[in-house]
Design a protein around this motif. Structure first.
Motif, short mmCIF file in Angstrom:
data_model
loop_
_atom_site.label_atom_id
_atom_site.label_comp_id
_atom_site.label_asym_id
_atom_site.label_seq_id
_atom_site.Cartn_x
_atom_site.Cartn_y
_atom_site.Cartn_z
N SER A 264 0.81 -1.22 0.00
CA SER A 264 0.00 0.00 0.00
C SER A 264 0.83 1.27 0.00
O SER A 264 0.28 2.37 -0.12
N GLY A 265 2.14 1.15 0.17
CA GLY A 265 3.01 2.32 0.20
C GLY A 265 2.92 3.12 1.48
O GLY A 265 3.24 4.31 1.48
N VAL A 266 2.49 2.49 2.58
CA VAL A 266 2.40 3.19 3.87
C VAL A 266 3.78 3.13 4.53
O VAL A 266 4.03 2.35 5.45
N TRP A 267 4.68 3.97 4.05
CA TRP A 267 6.07 3.90 4.49
C TRP A 267 6.24 4.28 5.96
O TRP A 267 7.17 3.81 6.62
N TRP A 268 5.36 5.15 6.50
CA TRP A 268 5.52 5.57 7.89
C TRP A 268 5.21 4.46 8.88
O TRP A 268 5.51 4.59 10.06
N TYR A 269 4.63 3.37 8.40
CA TYR A 269 4.38 2.21 9.25
C TYR A 269 5.63 1.33 9.34
O TYR A 269 5.79 0.54 10.28
N LEU A 270 6.52 1.44 8.36
CA LEU A 270 7.69 0.57 8.26
C LEU A 270 8.99 1.26 8.61
O LEU A 270 9.85 0.68 9.28
N VAL A 271 9.15 2.50 8.16
CA VAL A 271 10.45 3.16 8.27
C VAL A 271 10.85 3.47 9.71
O VAL A 271 11.99 3.18 10.11
N PRO A 272 9.99 4.05 10.57
CA PRO A 272 10.43 4.41 11.93
C PRO A 272 10.97 3.25 12.75
O PRO A 272 12.08 3.34 13.28
N PRO A 273 10.23 2.12 12.88
CA PRO A 273 10.82 1.02 13.66
C PRO A 273 12.06 0.43 13.00
O PRO A 273 12.99 0.02 13.70
N GLY A 274 12.09 0.39 11.67
CA GLY A 274 13.27 -0.13 11.00
C GLY A 274 14.50 0.73 11.26
O GLY A 274 15.59 0.22 11.53
N LEU A 275 14.32 2.06 11.17
CA LEU A 275 15.44 2.96 11.46
C LEU A 275 15.86 2.88 12.92
O LEU A 275 17.06 2.99 13.24
N ALA A 276 14.89 2.71 13.83
CA ALA A 276 15.23 2.60 15.26
C ALA A 276 16.08 1.37 15.52
O ALA A 276 17.06 1.42 16.27
N ILE A 277 15.71 0.25 14.92
CA ILE A 277 16.49 -0.98 15.09
C ILE A 277 17.91 -0.78 14.55
O ILE A 277 18.90 -1.15 15.20
N ALA A 278 18.02 -0.19 13.37
CA ALA A 278 19.34 0.04 12.78
C ALA A 278 20.17 1.01 13.62
O ALA A 278 21.37 0.80 13.80
N ALA A 279 19.53 2.07 14.16
CA ALA A 279 20.26 3.06 14.94
C ALA A 279 20.80 2.46 16.25
O ALA A 279 21.95 2.70 16.63
N VAL A 280 19.97 1.67 16.94
CA VAL A 280 20.42 1.06 18.19
C VAL A 280 21.52 0.03 17.93
O VAL A 280 22.53 -0.02 18.65
N ALA A 281 21.34 -0.79 16.90
CA ALA A 281 22.37 -1.78 16.57
C ALA A 281 23.69 -1.10 16.21
O ALA A 281 24.76 -1.53 16.66
N LEU A 282 23.62 -0.03 15.43
CA LEU A 282 24.84 0.70 15.07
C LEU A 282 25.48 1.34 16.29
O LEU A 282 26.71 1.34 16.43
N SER A 283 24.68 1.89 17.20
CA SER A 283 25.22 2.54 18.39
C SER A 283 25.95 1.54 19.28
O SER A 283 27.06 1.81 19.76
N PHE A 284 25.36 0.37 19.50
CA PHE A 284 26.04 -0.65 20.30
C PHE A 284 27.31 -1.14 19.60
O PHE A 284 28.33 -1.41 20.26
N THR A 285 27.27 -1.25 18.29
CA THR A 285 28.47 -1.68 17.56
C THR A 285 29.59 -0.66 17.68
O THR A 285 30.76 -1.02 17.89
N LEU A 286 29.25 0.62 17.57
CA LEU A 286 30.26 1.67 17.72
C LEU A 286 30.86 1.65 19.12
O LEU A 286 32.09 1.78 19.29
N CYS A 287 30.02 1.49 20.13
CA CYS A 287 30.54 1.42 21.51
C CYS A 287 31.41 0.19 21.70
O CYS A 287 32.47 0.25 22.35
N GLY A 288 30.98 -0.94 21.14
CA GLY A 288 31.77 -2.16 21.28
C GLY A 288 33.12 -2.06 20.61
O GLY A 288 34.13 -2.50 21.17
N ARG A 289 33.16 -1.47 19.43
CA ARG A 289 34.45 -1.30 18.74
C ARG A 289 35.36 -0.35 19.51
O ARG A 289 36.58 -0.55 19.58
N ALA A 290 34.77 0.71 20.07
CA ALA A 290 35.58 1.66 20.85
C ALA A 290 36.15 0.99 22.09
O ALA A 290 37.33 1.18 22.43
N ILE A 291 35.33 0.21 22.79
CA ILE A 291 35.81 -0.50 23.98
C ILE A 291 36.89 -1.50 23.60
O ILE A 291 37.90 -1.66 24.29
#
Length: 303
Positions: A264-291
Protein backbone atom coordinates in the motif's frame (compact mmCIF):
# COMPACT_ATOMS: atom_id res chain seq x y z
CA UNK A 1 56.62 6.27 66.41
CA UNK A 2 54.19 9.18 66.57
CA UNK A 3 55.46 10.85 63.39
CA UNK A 4 55.09 7.73 61.25
CA UNK A 5 52.26 7.78 58.67
CA UNK A 6 49.57 5.11 59.12
CA UNK A 7 49.76 2.12 56.84
CA UNK A 8 47.34 2.30 53.91
CA UNK A 9 44.24 0.17 54.15
CA UNK A 10 44.28 -2.57 51.47
CA UNK A 11 40.70 -1.85 50.43
CA UNK A 12 41.49 1.85 49.97
CA UNK A 13 44.47 0.98 47.81
CA UNK A 14 42.35 -1.36 45.69
CA UNK A 15 39.62 1.24 45.19
CA UNK A 16 42.21 3.89 44.29
CA UNK A 17 43.67 1.54 41.69
CA UNK A 18 40.22 0.92 40.26
CA UNK A 19 39.51 4.64 40.04
CA UNK A 20 42.76 5.23 38.18
CA UNK A 21 41.97 2.38 35.80
CA UNK A 22 38.49 3.80 35.11
CA UNK A 23 39.92 7.27 34.55
CA UNK A 24 42.48 5.88 32.09
CA UNK A 25 39.76 3.87 30.34
CA UNK A 26 37.53 6.93 29.94
CA UNK A 27 40.46 9.02 28.69
CA UNK A 28 41.23 6.46 25.97
CA UNK A 29 37.55 5.98 25.15
CA UNK A 30 37.03 9.72 24.62
CA UNK A 31 39.73 9.64 21.96
CA UNK A 32 37.36 7.62 19.76
CA UNK A 33 34.72 9.99 18.28
CA UNK A 34 32.61 7.14 16.88
CA UNK A 35 32.42 5.57 20.31
CA UNK A 36 31.24 8.87 21.82
CA UNK A 37 28.52 9.21 19.18
CA UNK A 38 27.37 5.65 19.88
CA UNK A 39 27.37 6.24 23.64
CA UNK A 40 25.37 9.47 23.27
CA UNK A 41 22.79 7.70 21.09
CA UNK A 42 22.48 4.83 23.58
CA UNK A 43 22.00 7.24 26.47
CA UNK A 44 19.25 8.97 24.51
CA UNK A 45 17.50 5.69 23.70
CA UNK A 46 17.84 4.54 27.30
CA UNK A 47 16.43 7.80 28.64
CA UNK A 48 13.45 7.60 26.28
CA UNK A 49 12.77 3.97 27.25
CA UNK A 50 13.02 4.61 30.99
CA UNK A 51 10.82 7.69 30.99
CA UNK A 52 8.16 6.31 28.61
CA UNK A 53 5.69 5.35 31.41
CA UNK A 54 5.67 8.98 32.59
CA UNK A 55 3.91 10.26 29.47
CA UNK A 56 2.42 7.15 27.84
CA UNK A 57 -0.46 5.15 29.28
CA UNK A 58 -2.18 1.87 28.38
CA UNK A 59 -5.01 3.66 26.56
CA UNK A 60 -2.61 5.27 24.10
CA UNK A 61 -1.28 1.83 23.15
CA UNK A 62 -4.55 -0.07 23.29
CA UNK A 63 -6.18 -1.25 20.10
CA UNK A 64 -9.62 -0.96 21.67
CA UNK A 65 -9.27 2.65 22.85
CA UNK A 66 -7.50 3.94 19.73
CA UNK A 67 -9.44 6.90 18.33
CA UNK A 68 -7.08 8.30 15.71
CA UNK A 69 -7.45 8.11 11.93
CA UNK A 70 -6.41 4.79 10.40
CA UNK A 71 -3.09 4.78 8.51
CA UNK A 72 -2.91 8.56 8.56
CA UNK A 73 0.32 10.05 7.15
CA UNK A 74 2.63 12.17 9.36
CA UNK A 75 1.07 15.44 10.52
CA UNK A 76 1.38 17.95 13.36
CA UNK A 77 -0.94 15.87 15.53
CA UNK A 78 0.74 12.57 14.60
CA UNK A 79 4.40 13.31 13.75
CA UNK A 80 5.05 9.75 12.53
CA UNK A 81 1.53 8.94 11.35
CA UNK A 82 -0.76 6.22 12.68
CA UNK A 83 -1.06 2.47 12.30
CA UNK A 84 -3.96 0.40 10.99
CA UNK A 85 -5.71 0.70 14.37
CA UNK A 86 -5.37 4.47 14.64
CA UNK A 87 -2.57 4.45 17.22
CA UNK A 88 0.22 7.00 17.04
CA UNK A 89 3.37 5.53 15.51
CA UNK A 90 5.48 7.81 17.70
CA UNK A 91 3.90 6.29 20.83
CA UNK A 92 4.48 2.78 19.49
CA UNK A 93 8.08 3.62 18.63
CA UNK A 94 8.79 5.02 22.10
CA UNK A 95 7.11 2.17 23.97
CA UNK A 96 8.61 -0.45 21.68
CA UNK A 97 12.09 0.70 22.67
CA UNK A 98 11.47 -0.65 26.19
CA UNK A 99 10.79 -4.19 25.03
CA UNK A 100 13.42 -4.29 22.30
CA UNK A 101 16.18 -2.97 24.56
CA UNK A 102 15.13 -5.15 27.50
CA UNK A 103 15.03 -8.33 25.44
CA UNK A 104 18.32 -7.47 23.76
CA UNK A 105 20.08 -6.87 27.09
CA UNK A 106 18.60 -9.92 28.82
CA UNK A 107 19.39 -12.22 25.91
CA UNK A 108 22.93 -10.87 25.78
CA UNK A 109 23.34 -11.48 29.53
CA UNK A 110 22.23 -15.10 29.12
CA UNK A 111 24.52 -15.60 26.14
CA UNK A 112 27.59 -13.95 27.66
CA UNK A 113 27.14 -15.65 31.05
CA UNK A 114 26.85 -19.09 29.43
CA UNK A 115 29.72 -18.47 27.03
CA UNK A 116 32.01 -17.11 29.75
CA UNK A 117 31.22 -20.07 32.04
CA UNK A 118 31.95 -22.63 29.32
CA UNK A 119 35.10 -20.80 28.19
CA UNK A 120 36.60 -20.41 31.67
CA UNK A 121 35.82 -23.99 32.74
CA UNK A 122 37.17 -25.45 29.49
CA UNK A 123 40.30 -23.31 29.59
CA UNK A 124 41.01 -24.01 33.26
CA UNK A 125 40.47 -27.76 33.48
CA UNK A 126 41.45 -28.87 29.97
CA UNK A 127 41.55 -32.56 29.20
CA UNK A 128 38.65 -34.60 27.87
CA UNK A 129 36.02 -32.38 29.51
CA UNK A 130 37.32 -29.34 27.63
CA UNK A 131 37.36 -31.36 24.40
CA UNK A 132 33.72 -32.34 24.85
CA UNK A 133 32.65 -28.76 25.65
CA UNK A 134 34.53 -27.35 22.68
CA UNK A 135 33.05 -29.93 20.31
CA UNK A 136 29.57 -28.97 21.52
CA UNK A 137 30.54 -25.32 21.01
CA UNK A 138 31.71 -26.07 17.48
CA UNK A 139 28.41 -27.83 16.78
CA UNK A 140 26.49 -24.72 17.82
CA UNK A 141 28.86 -22.55 15.77
CA UNK A 142 28.16 -24.34 12.49
CA UNK A 143 24.39 -24.14 12.99
CA UNK A 144 22.67 -20.97 11.74
CA UNK A 145 21.79 -19.02 14.88
CA UNK A 146 18.59 -17.58 13.47
CA UNK A 147 17.29 -20.96 12.30
CA UNK A 148 18.00 -22.52 15.70
CA UNK A 149 16.36 -19.58 17.49
CA UNK A 150 13.29 -19.90 15.27
CA UNK A 151 13.10 -23.62 16.06
CA UNK A 152 13.28 -22.98 19.82
CA UNK A 153 10.74 -20.15 19.66
CA UNK A 154 8.40 -22.38 17.66
CA UNK A 155 8.58 -25.30 20.10
CA UNK A 156 8.22 -23.20 23.27
CA UNK A 157 5.32 -20.97 24.19
CA UNK A 158 5.15 -17.49 22.68
CA UNK A 159 6.42 -15.17 25.40
CA UNK A 160 9.19 -12.70 26.13
CA UNK A 161 11.07 -15.31 28.19
CA UNK A 162 11.00 -17.68 25.22
CA UNK A 163 12.53 -15.06 22.94
CA UNK A 164 15.23 -14.29 25.52
CA UNK A 165 16.10 -17.99 25.89
CA UNK A 166 15.97 -18.63 22.15
CA UNK A 167 18.48 -15.86 21.47
CA UNK A 168 20.65 -16.43 24.55
CA UNK A 169 21.01 -20.17 24.00
CA UNK A 170 22.11 -19.77 20.39
CA UNK A 171 24.56 -16.84 20.56
CA UNK A 172 26.99 -18.03 23.25
CA UNK A 173 29.55 -20.13 21.25
CA UNK A 174 31.59 -17.15 19.99
CA UNK A 175 31.97 -15.83 23.54
CA UNK A 176 32.98 -19.29 24.77
CA UNK A 177 35.71 -19.56 22.14
CA UNK A 178 37.12 -16.11 22.89
CA UNK A 179 37.01 -16.56 26.67
CA UNK A 180 38.67 -19.98 26.47
CA UNK A 181 41.56 -18.56 24.45
CA UNK A 182 41.99 -15.73 26.96
CA UNK A 183 41.75 -18.18 29.88
CA UNK A 184 44.56 -20.31 28.43
CA UNK A 185 46.73 -17.19 28.16
CA UNK A 186 45.98 -16.20 31.76
CA UNK A 187 46.58 -19.74 33.07
CA UNK A 188 50.08 -19.66 31.60
CA UNK A 189 51.16 -16.68 33.72
CA UNK A 190 53.48 -17.23 36.71
CA UNK A 191 51.15 -15.89 39.39
CA UNK A 192 48.68 -18.70 38.62
CA UNK A 193 51.39 -21.22 39.49
CA UNK A 194 52.12 -19.31 42.70
CA UNK A 195 48.42 -19.34 43.58
CA UNK A 196 48.33 -23.12 43.10
CA UNK A 197 51.49 -23.55 45.17
CA UNK A 198 49.92 -21.55 48.00
CA UNK A 199 46.94 -23.86 48.06
CA UNK A 200 44.49 -22.01 45.86
CA UNK A 201 41.71 -24.29 44.63
CA UNK A 202 40.00 -24.36 41.26
CA UNK A 203 37.20 -22.04 42.33
CA UNK A 204 39.65 -19.54 43.85
CA UNK A 205 41.81 -19.41 40.73
CA UNK A 206 38.87 -19.12 38.31
CA UNK A 207 37.00 -16.48 40.31
CA UNK A 208 39.83 -14.40 41.79
CA UNK A 209 42.43 -14.61 39.01
CA UNK A 210 40.98 -15.75 35.69
CA UNK A 211 37.60 -14.00 35.73
CA UNK A 212 38.95 -10.45 36.38
CA UNK A 213 41.42 -10.87 33.51
CA UNK A 214 38.80 -12.02 31.00
CA UNK A 215 36.19 -9.44 32.05
CA UNK A 216 37.45 -6.73 29.64
CA UNK A 217 37.03 -9.17 26.75
CA UNK A 218 33.59 -10.17 28.03
CA UNK A 219 32.59 -6.49 28.29
CA UNK A 220 33.59 -5.77 24.71
CA UNK A 221 31.84 -8.91 23.50
CA UNK A 222 28.71 -7.93 25.42
CA UNK A 223 28.35 -4.57 23.69
CA UNK A 224 28.75 -6.23 20.31
CA UNK A 225 26.26 -9.00 21.11
CA UNK A 226 23.52 -6.61 22.25
CA UNK A 227 23.18 -5.30 18.70
CA UNK A 228 22.90 -8.84 17.36
CA UNK A 229 20.35 -9.76 20.03
CA UNK A 230 18.15 -6.74 19.26
CA UNK A 231 18.15 -7.58 15.56
CA UNK A 232 17.38 -11.23 16.36
CA UNK A 233 14.47 -10.21 18.63
CA UNK A 234 13.09 -7.98 15.92
CA UNK A 235 13.41 -10.80 13.39
CA UNK A 236 11.59 -13.29 15.61
CA UNK A 237 8.83 -10.77 16.33
CA UNK A 238 8.58 -9.94 12.62
CA UNK A 239 8.10 -13.64 11.88
CA UNK A 240 5.26 -13.76 14.40
CA UNK A 241 7.19 -15.77 17.01
CA UNK A 242 7.23 -13.07 19.69
CA UNK A 243 4.65 -12.23 22.32
CA UNK A 244 1.69 -10.66 20.48
CA UNK A 245 0.54 -8.87 23.64
CA UNK A 246 3.60 -6.62 23.93
CA UNK A 247 4.69 -3.70 21.77
CA UNK A 248 8.15 -3.97 20.22
CA UNK A 249 9.85 -2.69 17.11
CA UNK A 250 9.85 -6.12 15.49
CA UNK A 251 6.21 -6.65 16.43
CA UNK A 252 5.31 -3.31 14.85
CA UNK A 253 7.01 -4.37 11.62
CA UNK A 254 5.11 -7.66 11.70
CA UNK A 255 1.81 -5.81 12.09
CA UNK A 256 2.76 -3.51 9.23
CA UNK A 257 3.43 -6.50 7.00
CA UNK A 258 0.14 -8.13 7.99
CA UNK A 259 -1.72 -4.87 7.26
CA UNK A 260 -0.24 -4.71 3.76
CA UNK A 261 1.83 -1.59 4.40
CA UNK A 262 4.44 -2.65 1.86
CA UNK A 263 2.05 -3.05 -1.05
CA UNK A 264 0.00 0.00 0.00
CA UNK A 265 3.01 2.32 0.20
CA UNK A 266 2.40 3.19 3.87
CA UNK A 267 6.07 3.90 4.49
CA UNK A 268 5.52 5.57 7.89
CA UNK A 269 4.38 2.21 9.25
CA UNK A 270 7.69 0.57 8.26
CA UNK A 271 10.45 3.16 8.27
CA UNK A 272 10.43 4.41 11.93
CA UNK A 273 10.82 1.02 13.66
CA UNK A 274 13.27 -0.13 11.00
CA UNK A 275 15.44 2.96 11.46
CA UNK A 276 15.23 2.60 15.26
CA UNK A 277 16.49 -0.98 15.09
CA UNK A 278 19.34 0.04 12.78
CA UNK A 279 20.26 3.06 14.94
CA UNK A 280 20.42 1.06 18.19
CA UNK A 281 22.37 -1.78 16.57
CA UNK A 282 24.84 0.70 15.07
CA UNK A 283 25.22 2.54 18.39
CA UNK A 284 26.04 -0.65 20.30
CA UNK A 285 28.47 -1.68 17.56
CA UNK A 286 30.26 1.67 17.72
CA UNK A 287 30.54 1.42 21.51
CA UNK A 288 31.77 -2.16 21.28
CA UNK A 289 34.45 -1.30 18.74
CA UNK A 290 35.58 1.66 20.85
CA UNK A 291 35.81 -0.50 23.98
CA UNK A 292 37.69 -3.15 22.01
CA UNK A 293 40.18 -0.53 20.81
CA UNK A 294 40.75 0.66 24.37
CA UNK A 295 41.18 -2.79 25.90
CA UNK A 296 43.21 -4.35 23.08
CA UNK A 297 46.76 -2.88 22.98
CA UNK A 298 47.36 -4.15 19.44
CA UNK A 299 44.34 -2.29 18.08
CA UNK A 300 45.41 0.83 20.01
CA UNK A 301 48.85 0.75 18.40
CA UNK A 302 47.34 0.27 14.93
CA UNK A 303 45.29 3.49 15.11
Amino acid sequence: MSGQAPAPVPTDVAWARRRRALAAFWRDYRANPAGLYGLAALLLFGLVALTAPLYLGPQQLSVIHADGPVLAPPSWEYPLGTDNFGRSMLDLLIWGSRMSLAVGLLATFVSVALGALVGIVAGHFGGWSATVMMRITDWFLVLPNLVLAIALATVLSRSVATVVLAIGLTAWPTTARLVRAQTLAVEARPYIERARALGGGHAHIMVRHVLPNVMPLVLAQTTLLVATSIVAESTLAFLGLGDPTVVSWGGTLQQARAAGAVSSGVWWYLVPPGLAIAAVALSFTLCGRAIENVLNPRLREAR
